[in-house]
Structures are given as C-alpha cells and as structure tokens.
Design an enzyme around this catalytic site. Structure first.
Site, PDB file in Angstrom:
ATOM      1  N   PHE A   1       0.930  -1.414   0.049  1.00  0.00           N
ATOM      2  CA  PHE A   1      -0.085  -0.089   0.009  1.00  0.00           C
ATOM      3  C   PHE A   1       0.720   1.326  -0.041  1.00  0.00           C
ATOM      4  O   PHE A   1       0.154   2.355  -0.321  1.00  0.00           O
ATOM      5  CB  PHE A   1      -0.893  -0.016   1.363  1.00  0.00           C
ATOM      6  CG  PHE A   1      -0.157   0.494   2.588  1.00  0.00           C
ATOM      7  CD1 PHE A   1      -0.111   1.902   2.944  1.00  0.00           C
ATOM      8  CD2 PHE A   1       0.326  -0.498   3.437  1.00  0.00           C
ATOM      9  CE1 PHE A   1       0.684   2.129   3.942  1.00  0.00           C
ATOM     10  CE2 PHE A   1       1.152  -0.045   4.549  1.00  0.00           C
ATOM     11  CZ  PHE A   1       1.043   1.347   4.763  1.00  0.00           C
TER      12      PHE A   1
ATOM     13  N   CYS B   1       9.833   1.761   3.455  1.00  0.00           N
ATOM     14  CA  CYS B   1      10.465   0.846   3.753  1.00  0.00           C
ATOM     15  C   CYS B   1      11.927   1.255   3.710  1.00  0.00           C
ATOM     16  O   CYS B   1      12.915   0.477   4.529  1.00  0.00           O
ATOM     17  CB  CYS B   1      10.660  -0.373   2.624  1.00  0.00           C
ATOM     18  SG  CYS B   1      10.867   0.374   1.029  1.00  0.00           S
TER      19      CYS B   1
HETATM   20  P1  NAD Z   1       1.488  -6.605   3.063  1.00  0.00           P
HETATM   21  O1  NAD Z   1       2.236  -7.658   2.905  1.00  0.00           O
HETATM   22  O2  NAD Z   1       0.352  -6.413   4.179  1.00  0.00           O
HETATM   23  O3  NAD Z   1       0.629  -6.580   1.445  1.00  0.00           O
HETATM   24  C1  NAD Z   1       1.553  -6.607   0.427  1.00  0.00           C
HETATM   25  C2  NAD Z   1       0.621  -7.392  -0.565  1.00  0.00           C
HETATM   26  O4  NAD Z   1       0.536  -8.754   0.064  1.00  0.00           O
HETATM   27  C3  NAD Z   1      -0.791  -6.908  -0.868  1.00  0.00           C
HETATM   28  O5  NAD Z   1      -0.951  -6.808  -2.416  1.00  0.00           O
HETATM   29  C4  NAD Z   1      -1.631  -7.893  -0.133  1.00  0.00           C
HETATM   30  O6  NAD Z   1      -3.093  -8.013  -0.726  1.00  0.00           O
HETATM   31  C5  NAD Z   1      -0.845  -9.200   0.036  1.00  0.00           C
HETATM   32  N1  NAD Z   1      -1.019  -9.757   1.285  1.00  0.00           N
HETATM   33  C6  NAD Z   1      -1.161  -9.344   2.535  1.00  0.00           C
HETATM   34  N2  NAD Z   1      -1.287 -10.326   3.239  1.00  0.00           N
HETATM   35  C7  NAD Z   1      -1.004 -11.429   2.449  1.00  0.00           C
HETATM   36  C8  NAD Z   1      -1.299 -12.916   3.034  1.00  0.00           C
HETATM   37  N3  NAD Z   1      -1.353 -13.089   4.144  1.00  0.00           N
HETATM   38  N4  NAD Z   1      -1.079 -13.764   2.064  1.00  0.00           N
HETATM   39  C9  NAD Z   1      -1.081 -13.409   0.699  1.00  0.00           C
HETATM   40  N5  NAD Z   1      -0.811 -12.143   0.447  1.00  0.00           N
HETATM   41  C10 NAD Z   1      -1.120 -11.028   1.327  1.00  0.00           C
HETATM   42  O7  NAD Z   1       2.232  -5.158   2.929  1.00  0.00           O
HETATM   43  P2  NAD Z   1       1.757  -3.574   3.112  1.00  0.00           P
HETATM   44  O8  NAD Z   1       1.226  -3.259   4.664  1.00  0.00           O
HETATM   45  O9  NAD Z   1       0.872  -3.405   1.876  1.00  0.00           O
HETATM   46  O10 NAD Z   1       3.076  -3.005   2.743  1.00  0.00           O
HETATM   47  C11 NAD Z   1       4.235  -2.580   4.072  1.00  0.00           C
HETATM   48  C12 NAD Z   1       5.245  -3.369   3.961  1.00  0.00           C
HETATM   49  O11 NAD Z   1       5.994  -3.794   2.685  1.00  0.00           O
HETATM   50  C13 NAD Z   1       6.239  -3.060   5.133  1.00  0.00           C
HETATM   51  O12 NAD Z   1       6.870  -4.106   5.741  1.00  0.00           O
HETATM   52  C14 NAD Z   1       7.220  -2.481   4.169  1.00  0.00           C
HETATM   53  O13 NAD Z   1       8.584  -2.541   4.849  1.00  0.00           O
HETATM   54  C15 NAD Z   1       7.359  -3.281   2.982  1.00  0.00           C
HETATM   55  N6  NAD Z   1       7.791  -2.857   1.737  1.00  0.00           N
HETATM   56  C16 NAD Z   1       8.990  -3.043   1.533  1.00  0.00           C
HETATM   57  C17 NAD Z   1       9.434  -2.457   0.369  1.00  0.00           C
HETATM   58  C18 NAD Z   1      11.036  -2.891  -0.232  1.00  0.00           C
HETATM   59  O14 NAD Z   1      11.463  -2.606  -1.370  1.00  0.00           O
HETATM   60  N7  NAD Z   1      11.840  -3.596   0.509  1.00  0.00           N
HETATM   61  C19 NAD Z   1       8.950  -1.325  -0.363  1.00  0.00           C
HETATM   62  C20 NAD Z   1       7.845  -1.162   0.040  1.00  0.00           C
HETATM   63  C21 NAD Z   1       7.228  -1.764   1.367  1.00  0.00           C
END
Ligand code: NAD
Length: 517
Positions: free
Chosen positions: A171, A303
């Site tokens: 998100f 992140c």
């Molecule tokens: P999230 O893992 O909740 O969601 C990411 C995606 O995974 C979404 O599309 C969601 O629908 C899906 N998802 C969520 N839970 C799931 C599950 N249990 N099973 C299958 N799919 C699932 O992450 P978020 O809250 O949207 O984003 C924040 C996180 O992303 C933070 O930890 C941040 O550090 C990380 N992030 C990392 C980078 C990087 O490049 N390292 C960049 C941006 C964000």
C-alpha cells in the site's frame, strides 16, 4: 466541511478516469484493455485515511475472473513477444510522457487513498516514472553478446521473455512499486498480471488507462484486484512464470515459498529497520534535518524510512534538537499545503504504532517525544499519530519490530565500530546512512556495514533505476533484484546459440564421437 477537500478531489479523479474509484462505488478489474466490473461476492472498502469517507470498494476477484485475466495475458504473449524492440520502446516513450503530464491526477488519487502529502505523492509517481524512462533505453540495455569461438563458429546470447509474469504490490507506494514492474516486464516482451494493494488501487488503475492511451496492446497488462485468494491463485497458476512481490515479511515469505515450490522465479522485497549513524563531526543542521525528514516523512510508512538513529559520542547532545525538529512538524490532511505528515493507512495501523511506541516504557526505555495522543482538530476522524522519539535498545520490541509509523528509535554508542555492529546484528538489511564530514569514516562504514543500500550524508539512499534495488539480509528473498540490469535479468531468460557457417566442409566419412572442443 472537513471531508470537503477529499470529496472534491475524489470527484475530480473520478470524473476523468474510468477505471478508478467511483465515489462509494466499485473499483473495476482491467482485462483485455477494458475496465470490467467484477461479480465478486466479497469486497474491501477503501476509506480516505484523513476522513474515513468511503472512496471505493475493491473486489476479491472470483476464480473464474482470475482465470480469464490469466488467459488474456497468456493469449497476448506470442504477439507481444514478437513485436519489435523498437515498437515496444515507442510505447514506453509515449507512456513516460503520459505519466509525466498526468502526474497530478495520479498523485491526487494517492493522497486520497493512501494519505501521504500531495508533494510526497508526486515523488511517489516520479520515482516510478524514472523506471519507465530507463526502460526507454531498452535498445541499448538489451544488446546481445557475440563471440567467434572457433573457426567459422560463433556463439551468441539472446535474452528472451518468460511469458506471463505477475506483480503483487504493497500500500505504501501505490504508483512507484507497480511501476517497478509494469515497464520492466513489458518492455522485455512479457505480459503482466498486476495485483495492486487492496487498500489503494486507484493509482494502478489510472496507470492502466495511460497504458491503453500509450498503445500497449490489449492483454499485455491486466489488473486483478483482491487479497489472499488472488495472491494464492497467482502462486499456483502454471501459466505464470515469475512473481515480483513487495510488502511485509509474512506475506513475502508465504509467496516466495509457494511460488518457488511451483517452479516460478520470485523476487520479494520485505520489511526493514534502517539505521542512521550520527557522528559528532557531522554537519549538524544537514544531518538533523535529513534524519527528521527520513524518519517522519510519509508518516514513517516507507521501507527506506530511517527509523533508528545511533548517536555516537558527542553527537548524543544533539538529541534534544532532533526532538525539537520532530515536534515542529505539522500533522494534518495530505492536501493541506503545509502538512509534513499525513495519516496512517488504517485505524489498525494507528493502534499498532501507538501500542509499539508505548511498549518501551514497560521494557525499560524512555519516551522523549510522545505523539500517541495527537488528534487533528480539522480532521478528527483521521488515522493520525504525531511524531514520537523513543530511546530503545536491541531486545526491546520498539527496536526489534518494524514500526512503520512516525516513531524514531534513538540509541547511543561510543564509537563507529560499536554503531556498525548494532546495524550488522539487525536482521534486516535494506538501507543505512551515516552523517559525517570525514571521508575516512565514511569509507570505513561503507566497507564494514552489512546492508544493501548505503547513504553517506544521504538519508534515503534508494538507487535510481539504472542501478538495481539491493536490500539484503532479512529485507529480501530471492536472488535477482528489481529494475536496473538485475530487473532485465529477472524478466528474461538466456538463450545461447552456437552456429557453424563454413563454405566448404571437411570430407571425412566418419562420425566424430569425442566431445567437441
Ligand atoms: P502486505 O504484506 O500487507 O501487503 C502486500 C501485498 O501482499 C498486498 O497486495 C496484499 O494484498 C498481499 N497480502 C497481504 N497479506 C497476505 C497474506 N497473508 N497472504 C497473501 N497475500 C497477502 O504489506 P503492506 O502493509 O501493504 O506494505 C508494507 C510493508 O511492505 C512493510 O513491511 C514495508 O517495509 C514493505 N515494503 C518493502 C519495500 C522494499 O522494497 N523492501 C518497499 C515497500 C514496502
């Protein structure tokens, strides 16, 4: 009224873009170049995080619609892969111009759905646009290697697309992260299935419409909205050859294991805890402003946020000034001009940040600045927390866990070596920064710190897209990074061709059975 700005913006976004949120209505899927209403039985609500106004509902795409989307991507692949590299480049050139000229529309959608400030939302679009711009250089970056390896014998390597690929986005960067994949996957000749975050799909939908306007053929990009079931379907569908994932550790590990078990390439960027080392010889104003900006910008939901600062020796006496800078930041709705930090993504995220920030008290730390009880008079329903600064150490939850909110952890060290060790022991390895005016100190740090992206007097050292994303340790799974040369490698596979073209061949009538040398 308090929701006035958001509603006006929502209507504005809505009137122009067919695939995005209809105020209180539904987000479509994007299939075969068209925006299609889903017949889903379950939907997620997207609410403006500053006001709780219902902006749109996002479908949990049913299996049959998911299958139809993959079928489109699969059917579009042969023609798209056969399109000349110049033809694909021409579409990227148009797409970059369209994204640039519609930057404000995409940023509007981001501020509405995600909450970050409008200025920061434009940065979100710009960092994605830079990947599209770099993809325009594909005719140089995909040049092939060739060598004459023996008499009349040549070997050359060509990079060819994989087929149908998929991207699953978080998100916090609704434009930038989908744009890590859309240009890289398609310019190399693949088709792509994108699953945006169910919390803010609007930017992806606008970008899909721009892809149509740029002339991207039908079926090359498809968007399936959804949550866990859609993600699992992506991991399991045999037609999908590769998955790019960015998000949390838990989802990432699940997708990495399930996807690779099914024989797919998976690149996964995960969580982080990025440290800044503040040396006593730093340029104080630059360092404190940079750390404040990188800790609290986007309300800490990056992140690459600097969420920990290690003050070394005499630099510890600057901590009160850092607290003063944090206190001076304005927390309000993202469309307000002087806002520094907008709301968090959800009421649950707000509760979590408040809980984690408070946990230091029971665990022997100190709260130096407490933003937990902040309330906005103008946006009383928003998911706001104010900036907090806490003193916490390894072993305490506020240090060990990714807070993903505007809480900066401060800790103290006596030397550069001690500070570097703290970073190297942390499970994450996304980024780290040092603030110093001493070149030898900076060089020592660069050599000895074990993280993948290092800033020297630069607080958020995200590599530009001619380089590759290079987080390490617990911040990634998979071994080929996003964008840059690594991104090209991720979205292509090698074919090497050895050929013999000889005018007059030998005349022996015996077959040679030895391994050719
Ligand atoms: P999230 O893992 O909740 O969601 C990411 C995606 O995974 C979404 O599309 C969601 O629908 C899906 N998802 C969520 N839970 C799931 C599950 N249990 N099973 C299958 N799919 C699932 O992450 P978020 O809250 O949207 O984003 C924040 C996180 O992303 C933070 O930890 C941040 O550090 C990380 N992030 C990392 C980078 C990087 O490049 N390292 C960049 C941006 C964000």
């Amino acid at each position: 009224g308090l929701a006035g700005i958001a509603l006006a913006r929502a209507k504005d976004v809505d009137a122009k873009w067919q695939g995005t949120s209809t105020l209180g209505g539904t987000t479509k899927n994007f299939r075969d170049g068209a925006f299609v209403e889903s017949k889903a039985s379950t939907w997620c609500e997207v609410r403006d995080p500053a006001t709780q106004t219902l902006l749109t509902r996002v479908p949990d795409t049913p299996a049959a619609e998911f299958d139809a989307a993959v079928a489109c991507a699969h059917a579009a692949f042969p023609d798209w892969a056969a399109t000349s590299i110049l033809g694909r480049q021409a579409i990227m050139l148009k797409l970059q111009a369209l994204i640039r000229s519609h930057m404000d529309d995409i940023a509007n959608s981001i501020t509405l759905e995600q909450g970050k400030t409008f200025g920061d939302a434009k940065g979100d679009v710009l960092r994605g646009l830079q990947v599209v711009e770099t993809a325009c250089g594909i005719t140089s970056t995909l040049l092939e290697e060739r060598l004459e390896v023996a008499r009349d014998m040549d070997c050359h390597a060509r990079r060819v697309p994989l087929g149908v690929t998929a991207a699953i986005a978080p998100f916090n960067f609704p434009a930038m992260i989908p744009l890590w994949s859309i240009p890289m996957a398609t310019v190399t000749g693949n088709t792509l299935l994108l699953k945006p975050s169910e919390r803010d799909p609007g930017a992806s939908m606008i970008i899909a419409e721009l892809c149509n306007l740029a002339g991207l053929p039908k079926g090359v990009l498809n968007i399936v909205n959804g949550t866990v079931d859609t993600v699992n379907a992506i991991c399991d569908d045999a037609r999908i050859k590769a998955i790019s994932f960015v998000g949390s550790d838990r989802a990432g590990a699940h997708i990495y294991h399930r996807g690779t078990r099914n024989g797919k390439r998976v690149q996964a960027n995960l969580g982080a805890k990025n440290h800044a080392i503040l040396m006593p010889d730093a340029n104080k104003e630059h360092a404190l402003n940079s750390i404040g900006g990188a800790a609290f910008g986007a309300a800490g939901q990056r992140c690459m946020a600097l969420s920990v600062v290690i003050a070394v020796g005499e630099a510890q006496k600057w901590i009160p000034e850092l607290v003063e800078r944090a206190k001076a930041l304005k927390v309000s709705g993202g469309f307000e001009e002087d806002t520094d930090l907008g709301p968090l993504i959800s009421p649950q995220a707000r509760e979590r940040v408040i809980e984690l920030t408070g946990s230091v008290e029971a665990q022997g730390g100190r709260i130096l600045l407490d933003g937990r009880s902040f309330r906005s008079a103008q946006y009383p329903h928003g998911n706001f927390v104010g900036p907090s600064v806490v003193e916490a150490y390894p072993g305490m939850r506020a240090y060990d866990e990714e807070i993903f909110g505007p809480t900066l952890v401060v800790l103290k060290a006596d030397s550069l070596e001690e500070a570097t060790q703290i970073i190297n022991k942390n499970k994450y390895g996304n980024g780290s920064a040092i603030f110093t005016t001493n070149g030898a100190t900076a060089r020592k740090f660069e050599k000895e710190v074990n993280v993948g992206q290092i800033g020297i007097n630069v607080p958020v050292p995200v590599p530009l897209p001619m380089f590759a994303w290079s987080g390490n340790k617990g911040s990634v799974m998979g071994d080929i990074g996003f964008y840059g040369k690594q991104g090209l490698n991720f979205y292509t596979q090698l074919k090497t061709v050895t050929s013999l073209w000889r005018a007059q061949d030998a005349t022996s009538s015996r077959a040679s059975v030895n391994m050719p040398t």
